[in-house]
Enzyme design. Structure first.
Site, PDB file in Angstrom:
ATOM      1  N   LYS A 198       0.845  -1.182   0.000  1.00  0.00           N
ATOM      2  CA  LYS A 198       0.000   0.000   0.000  1.00  0.00           C
ATOM      3  C   LYS A 198       0.890   1.244   0.000  1.00  0.00           C
ATOM      4  CE  LYS A 198      -1.495   1.847   4.074  1.00  0.00           C
ATOM      5  NZ  LYS A 198      -0.386   2.461   4.798  1.00  0.00           N
ATOM      6  N   HIS A 228      -1.163  -4.705   6.182  1.00  0.00           N
ATOM      7  CA  HIS A 228      -0.557  -5.464   7.277  1.00  0.00           C
ATOM      8  C   HIS A 228      -1.502  -5.624   8.475  1.00  0.00           C
ATOM      9  CE1 HIS A 228       0.485  -1.543   9.010  1.00  0.00           C
ATOM     10  NE2 HIS A 228       0.660  -2.170  10.162  1.00  0.00           N
ATOM     11  N   GLU A 266      -2.198   6.793  17.328  1.00  0.00           N
ATOM     12  CA  GLU A 266      -0.747   6.621  17.418  1.00  0.00           C
ATOM     13  C   GLU A 266      -0.180   7.781  18.217  1.00  0.00           C
ATOM     14  OE1 GLU A 266       1.267   4.865  13.776  1.00  0.00           O
ATOM     15  OE2 GLU A 266      -0.385   5.984  12.896  1.00  0.00           O
ATOM     16  N   ASP A 285      -3.780   6.880   4.340  1.00  0.00           N
ATOM     17  CA  ASP A 285      -2.752   6.083   5.017  1.00  0.00           C
ATOM     18  C   ASP A 285      -3.364   4.992   5.898  1.00  0.00           C
ATOM     19  OD1 ASP A 285      -0.041   5.570   5.623  1.00  0.00           O
ATOM     20  OD2 ASP A 285      -0.190   6.674   7.507  1.00  0.00           O
ATOM     21  N   HIS A 290      -6.634   0.117   6.511  1.00  0.00           N
ATOM     22  CA  HIS A 290      -6.660  -0.603   7.782  1.00  0.00           C
ATOM     23  C   HIS A 290      -8.043  -0.552   8.451  1.00  0.00           C
ATOM     24  CE1 HIS A 290      -2.498  -0.641   7.012  1.00  0.00           C
ATOM     25  NE2 HIS A 290      -2.115   0.414   7.707  1.00  0.00           N
TER      26      HIS A 290
HETATM   27  C1  BG6 Z   1       1.095   2.096   8.156  1.00  0.00           C
HETATM   28  C2  BG6 Z   1       1.029   3.586   7.991  1.00  0.00           C
HETATM   29  O1  BG6 Z   1       0.359   1.455   7.144  1.00  0.00           O
HETATM   30  O2  BG6 Z   1       0.550   1.736   9.414  1.00  0.00           O
HETATM   31  C3  BG6 Z   1       1.752   4.275   9.128  1.00  0.00           C
HETATM   32  O3  BG6 Z   1       1.629   3.944   6.762  1.00  0.00           O
HETATM   33  C4  BG6 Z   1       1.242   3.808  10.454  1.00  0.00           C
HETATM   34  O4  BG6 Z   1       1.607   5.688   9.033  1.00  0.00           O
HETATM   35  C5  BG6 Z   1       1.252   2.280  10.499  1.00  0.00           C
HETATM   36  O5  BG6 Z   1       2.080   4.323  11.468  1.00  0.00           O
HETATM   37  C6  BG6 Z   1       0.601   1.771  11.757  1.00  0.00           C
HETATM   38  O6  BG6 Z   1       0.821   0.404  11.836  1.00  0.00           O
HETATM   39  P1  BG6 Z   1       0.917  -0.321  13.240  1.00  0.00           P
HETATM   40  O7  BG6 Z   1       1.058  -1.766  12.893  1.00  0.00           O
HETATM   41  O8  BG6 Z   1       2.116   0.248  13.923  1.00  0.00           O
HETATM   42  O9  BG6 Z   1      -0.344   0.017  13.939  1.00  0.00           O
END
Ligand code: BG6
Length: 532
Positions: A198, A228, A266, A285, A290
């Site tokens: 992505k 992911h 985050e 993003d 997600h």
């Molecule tokens: C990514 C984004 O796909 O996911 C990031 O590009 C983000 O900006 C991240 O920080 C968050 O992933 P996780 O697994 O840390 O929650």
């Protein structure tokens, strides 16, 4: 178990007092995770595979891919001989490539990097240096792959960890050099698969173009669009929780659910990715992929089986039932924010309107979910790092507890699916506090993976790489759902990009106050974010 403290007084036989604030206290239930077996019957080990990473010296390869592959080797998840070939500009020997990766793997691996294990991993690494538009790069790659095939590594996975702009070039060259071929997978036949990172496009039109282009080279069964989040254990557990227990499904609908909030907060900022983030923003993003994926798992119907297409059919179906947002929805049910200080980050425009926070309300026009609001919220530099789904159940009808105070004392139950960190599930409900009066307190029953199963949770990329090597696409996005997710957020992108109006919020806060107004208009509240 601990006793609830500071109970709220619910109406008893005596005259009601003015409604006191309700204190929530927690009690931790002890859970034993007994491992019952694999319900999806996945094959444990993939065939020996050559993994080719385009963009092998980039951030993702060092932060996620190489640590994942290293841990998969430690866990004996792969079948030997496995070969990992990095492709990137620059001339590195395999040993230099290994040296380049080592500090990143040491920093990001969930298991310790012992020298002997590192040497074993390094012996599986190779490197092809060159430009992506140069035939020599692919000729050199072909030599390596053909040699690996004679040693038994006939399956090929190409990981495009590059900007989407170069996907067409790489695929065209791979095809020209007979490194990929469009195939219908047949058991026993060597496979070639492509993993695409992505962001998959930057809007509906470009995502469609990209799908069209990739579909020109490969069959859908060979295309693995990675998100992911789908590789996270806790996200996969949403399906097991819903469909592996008979107690949840009967209440998983508009008759019992009042509203649902999905938060991906985050505490970090954009981590030096100013140029990328300026062109992306939080909606592209995190929300387009997600959070809409998590929402589809929470809301989908029961699939006919756990096969990749049955699950993906249902996810796609529910996304089609999500109501399209119109101008009015974007104005009233979507909020954008930007943390104070974002504009001073490297690569960010001084008057940037890029949102680093967004909250939005979706409605799903289906028999199951009609009338239930789904609030999605994501942001950077918030008070804490937390991803959670909160299912808020309806309040009890106040026939038993008629006194005025009851409404404010009896808080409805909430089921929390904690995606990360402190992965687990909890249920908040009210209980009577021992004593003469009917005093009630909120109690929380919690299961954490760490306590229940006492085994480490593997990283999402480990699971996803392994699944792709096995040819299991369940946890990857299919073309139709990527398309639909873009369609859903397209009005938000269009309107926000045409009109300034981002709310500035303080780093370490819960985002802009306007997000509280958004959810408040429905009589609902967000789960509080707390500084740790
Ligand atoms: C990514 C984004 O796909 O996911 C990031 O590009 C983000 O900006 C991240 O920080 C968050 O992933 P996780 O697994 O840390 O929650």
């Amino acid at each position: 178990m601990t006793e609830p403290q500071k109970p709220a007084t619910a109406p008893a036989t005596a005259a009601p007092a003015a409604a006191p604030p309700v204190a929530t206290t927690s009690l931790v239930s002890s859970v034993t995770g007994e491992i019952l077996g694999d319900i999806a019957n996945r094959r444990r080990r993939p065939d020996p595979t050559a993994i080719v990473i385009f963009g092998a010296t980039g951030d993702l390869a060092g932060r996620k891919l190489a640590p994942a592959l290293f841990n998969m080797m430690l866990d004996h998840a792969m079948t030997e001989p496995t070969l990992i070939i990095g492709v990137s500009r620059g001339e590195l020997s395999p040993a230099q490539f290994a040296d380049h990766l080592r500090p990143r793997v040491t920093e990001f691996s969930r298991q310790k990097v012992e020298p002997a294990m590192w040497d074993k991993f390094a012996s599986t690494l190779d490197f092809v240096g060159g430009d992506f538009d140069s035939d020599a790069t692919y000729a050199a790659l072909k030599l390596r792959l053909d040699a690996a095939a004679t040693r038994g590594t006939r399956n090929r996975v190409f990981y495009l960890s590059t900007p989407p702009a170069v996907f067409p070039l790489v695929l065209q060259k791979l095809e020209q050099h007979a490194l990929i071929e469009r195939a219908v997978q047949t058991p026993g036949k060597p496979s070639c698969r492509v993993i695409v990172e992505k962001p998959f496009g930057r809007d509906l039109a470009s995502a469609r173009q990209l799908n069209e282009m990739i579909g020109g080279y490969l069959d859908e069964s060979q295309i693995y669009r990675i998100d992911h989040y789908l590789g996270k254990e806790t996200v996969q557990n949403i399906l097991v929780l819903r469909f592996g227990n008979s107690i949840f499904e009967p209440i998983w609908n508009r008759n019992h659910v009042d509203y649902v909030e999905i938060t991906a907060a985050e505490s970090i900022g954009i981590e030096g990715r100013g140029a990328f983030y300026e062109a992306t923003g939080v909606v592209r993003d995190v929300i387009q992929n997600h959070l809409l994926q998590v929402m589809s798992l929470v809301t989908m119907e029961v699939p006919a089986s756990f096969s990749a297409d049955d699950i993906r059919d249902e996810k796609s179906q529910v996304l089609r039932s999500v109501r399209n947002l119109d101008l009015n929805d974007v104005a009233n049910h979507c909020v954008r924010g930007q943390y104070r200080g974002y504009r001073q980050e490297d690569g960010v425009a001084p008057n940037s309107q890029t949102p680093t926070f967004a909250a939005m309300r979706f409605m799903i026009d289906s028999w199951r979910w009609q009338g239930v609001p789904f609030y999605l919220r994501a942001g950077k530099r918030l008070a804490e790092r937390l991803t959670e789904v909160n299912i808020h159940f309806r309040a009890v009808p106040l026939v038993l507890f008629k006194e005025e105070a009851a409404g404010s004392v009896l808080q409805p139950a909430v089921l929390t699916l904690r995606i990360q960190p402190h992965e687990g599930i909890s249920l908040r409900f009210v209980a009577k506090v021992p004593g003469e009066n009917i005093n009630v307190g909120n109690v929380v029953m919690t299961m954490t993976y760490a306590d229940a199963f006492k085994r480490p949770i593997s990283e999402a990329y480990e699971r996803l790489l392994l699944d792709c090597m096995r040819g299991d696409a369940t946890l990857f996005n299919r073309r139709d759902s990527v398309d639909r997710a873009w369609e859903l957020i397209q009005p938000v992108l269009q309107i926000w990009e045409a009109t300034p109006g981002v709310h500035i919020y303080e780093p370490g806060s819960a985002g802009p106050a306007a997000a509280n107004d958004l959810i408040g208009r429905g009589g609902h509240t967000w789960r509080e974010l707390c500084r740790s």
